[in-house]
Structures are given as structure tokens and as C-alpha cells.
Design a protein around this motif. Structure first.
Motif, PDB file in Angstrom:
ATOM      1  N   LYS A  19      58.134  37.716  78.420  1.00  0.00           N
ATOM      2  CA  LYS A  19      57.718  37.220  79.732  1.00  0.00           C
ATOM      3  C   LYS A  19      56.479  36.364  79.507  1.00  0.00           C
ATOM      4  O   LYS A  19      55.483  36.813  78.943  1.00  0.00           O
ATOM      5  N   HIS A  20      56.570  35.094  79.899  1.00  0.00           N
ATOM      6  CA  HIS A  20      55.448  34.165  79.803  1.00  0.00           C
ATOM      7  C   HIS A  20      54.995  33.862  81.228  1.00  0.00           C
ATOM      8  O   HIS A  20      55.800  33.481  82.071  1.00  0.00           O
ATOM      9  N   PHE A  21      53.732  34.014  81.497  1.00  0.00           N
ATOM     10  CA  PHE A  21      53.208  33.873  82.853  1.00  0.00           C
ATOM     11  C   PHE A  21      52.825  32.432  83.146  1.00  0.00           C
ATOM     12  O   PHE A  21      52.397  31.700  82.254  1.00  0.00           O
ATOM     13  N   ASP A  22      52.987  32.042  84.412  1.00  0.00           N
ATOM     14  CA  ASP A  22      52.660  30.679  84.824  1.00  0.00           C
ATOM     15  C   ASP A  22      51.165  30.446  84.698  1.00  0.00           C
ATOM     16  O   ASP A  22      50.355  31.156  85.300  1.00  0.00           O
ATOM     17  N   THR A  23      50.815  29.463  83.900  1.00  0.00           N
ATOM     18  CA  THR A  23      49.417  29.078  83.731  1.00  0.00           C
ATOM     19  C   THR A  23      49.305  27.572  83.913  1.00  0.00           C
ATOM     20  O   THR A  23      50.293  26.850  83.803  1.00  0.00           O
ATOM     21  N   SER A  26      49.999  30.651  90.103  1.00  0.00           N
ATOM     22  CA  SER A  26      49.803  30.532  88.666  1.00  0.00           C
ATOM     23  C   SER A  26      48.346  30.827  88.333  1.00  0.00           C
ATOM     24  O   SER A  26      47.467  30.770  89.193  1.00  0.00           O
ATOM     25  N   PHE A  27      48.111  31.144  87.080  1.00  0.00           N
ATOM     26  CA  PHE A  27      46.759  31.399  86.597  1.00  0.00           C
ATOM     27  C   PHE A  27      46.190  30.086  86.067  1.00  0.00           C
ATOM     28  O   PHE A  27      46.922  29.232  85.591  1.00  0.00           O
ATOM     29  N   TYR A  67      50.121  31.472  76.227  1.00  0.00           N
ATOM     30  CA  TYR A  67      50.841  32.568  75.574  1.00  0.00           C
ATOM     31  C   TYR A  67      49.978  33.787  75.273  1.00  0.00           C
ATOM     32  O   TYR A  67      50.447  34.743  74.667  1.00  0.00           O
ATOM     33  N   LEU A  68      48.741  33.781  75.703  1.00  0.00           N
ATOM     34  CA  LEU A  68      47.825  34.878  75.399  1.00  0.00           C
ATOM     35  C   LEU A  68      48.309  36.224  75.938  1.00  0.00           C
ATOM     36  O   LEU A  68      48.173  37.246  75.289  1.00  0.00           O
ATOM     37  N   TYR A  69      48.905  36.234  77.124  1.00  0.00           N
ATOM     38  CA  TYR A  69      49.331  37.478  77.746  1.00  0.00           C
ATOM     39  C   TYR A  69      50.850  37.644  77.751  1.00  0.00           C
ATOM     40  O   TYR A  69      51.370  38.496  78.453  1.00  0.00           O
ATOM     41  N   SER A  70      51.579  36.854  76.991  1.00  0.00           N
ATOM     42  CA  SER A  70      53.031  37.000  76.918  1.00  0.00           C
ATOM     43  C   SER A  70      53.361  38.397  76.416  1.00  0.00           C
ATOM     44  O   SER A  70      52.681  38.942  75.548  1.00  0.00           O
TER      45      SER A  70
END
Length: 139
Positions: free
Chosen positions: A27-31, A44-45, A51-54
Motif C-alpha cells: 500500500k503506497h499512500f498519496d503524497t 493526500s499527504f 515510499y517512506l510509509y509504504s
């Protein structure tokens, strides 16, 4: 006309995977780390690496946005005649062993254009501050 509203978006996942999961399937979060962006920043952040919090583990993210015509600057008499609005933002991400939050303020014209300032907290401690100009291309 008064445009006041709030939006809450929360998503999460927990799974019992037995197979090995490869990085592209995490899971890759919207940044959005760009100073000027063509996307909306509501979900989004802004301040952490893509990819730091993937993760391939459980996670929970929450995005809170509150928009108002009269929040801070519009209370000043000489700015009341202008048609901008203001918003407060809170975003949080929880992953086992990691937590990250962003808090921000923005001023602009609804979803047309905004100037944002955010502060990021990693595990409750100051991590970063950033400014963004958003000009959403897709509403």
C-alpha cells in the motif's frame, strides 16, 4: 453566500497474508511533495517521501478538512469583501510501529486554487514544515 463545510475520509486495511508480498504490491499512500501541484490536497499527504510509509501490513489513515468563509483572515474588516475561503486540515496515518500526522491551514478559492502551509509530526514529534500552491486540474 456562505461556503462552510467539513469532510472526513477514513480508510484502512488489515489482512492475514501468508504469501510473500513484493514492494510494488504494498500500500503506497498519496503524497504530493511538489511546491506547485495540479492536484487537490484534500486526501493526500504533503510532507513525507512517496515510499517512506509504504506497507504490506495493516494501516489506518484519516483526513479531516474544514472549510469556512470566515475562519481567520475574513474576520478582518478590510478583507471581508473578497471571495476567498479558508480551511483547516488534519491528516493522520497509523502503521504498526509508525505514526505520522500533518496539520495545515489553507486559503484560496474553494477547489480552484489554494495556498497551503503544513506541519508534519512523526510519532508526535516535529518532522517538517512546508508550503504548497495547489491548482487542481481535475475536480
Amino acid at each position: 453566500m456562505s461556503l462552510t463545510g467539513s469532510a472526513i475520509r477514513s480508510t484502512g486495511e488489515s489482512s492475514c497474508r501468508t504469501k510473500k508480498v513484493y514492494f510494488p504490491d504494498f500500500k503506497h499512500f498519496d503524497t504530493n511533495e511538489l511546491f506547485i501541484t495540479g492536484s487537490s490536497l484534500e486526501n493526500s499527504f504533503c510532507l513525507f517521501d512517496n515510499y517512506l510509509y509504504s506497507t504490506d501490513k495493516q494501516w489506518l489513515q484519516v483526513h479531516l478538512n474544514y472549510t469556512s468563509d470566515y475562519l481567520l483572515f475574513k474576520r478582518l474588516p478590510f478583507l471581508q469583501k473578497y471571495m476567498f475561503n479558508e480551511a483547516l486540515h488534519a491528516r493522520s496515518l497509523w502503521i504498526p510501529g509508525k505514526s505520522y500526522s500533518e496539520f495545515g491551514y489553507s486559503i484560496g478559492f474553494s477547489k480552484i486554487a489554494r495556498i497551503d502551509v503544513f506541519v508534519g509530526l512523526h510519532k508526535g514529534r516535529y518532522d517538517a514544515v512546508g508550503f504548497t500552491v495547489s491548482l487542481p486540474m481535475f475536480l
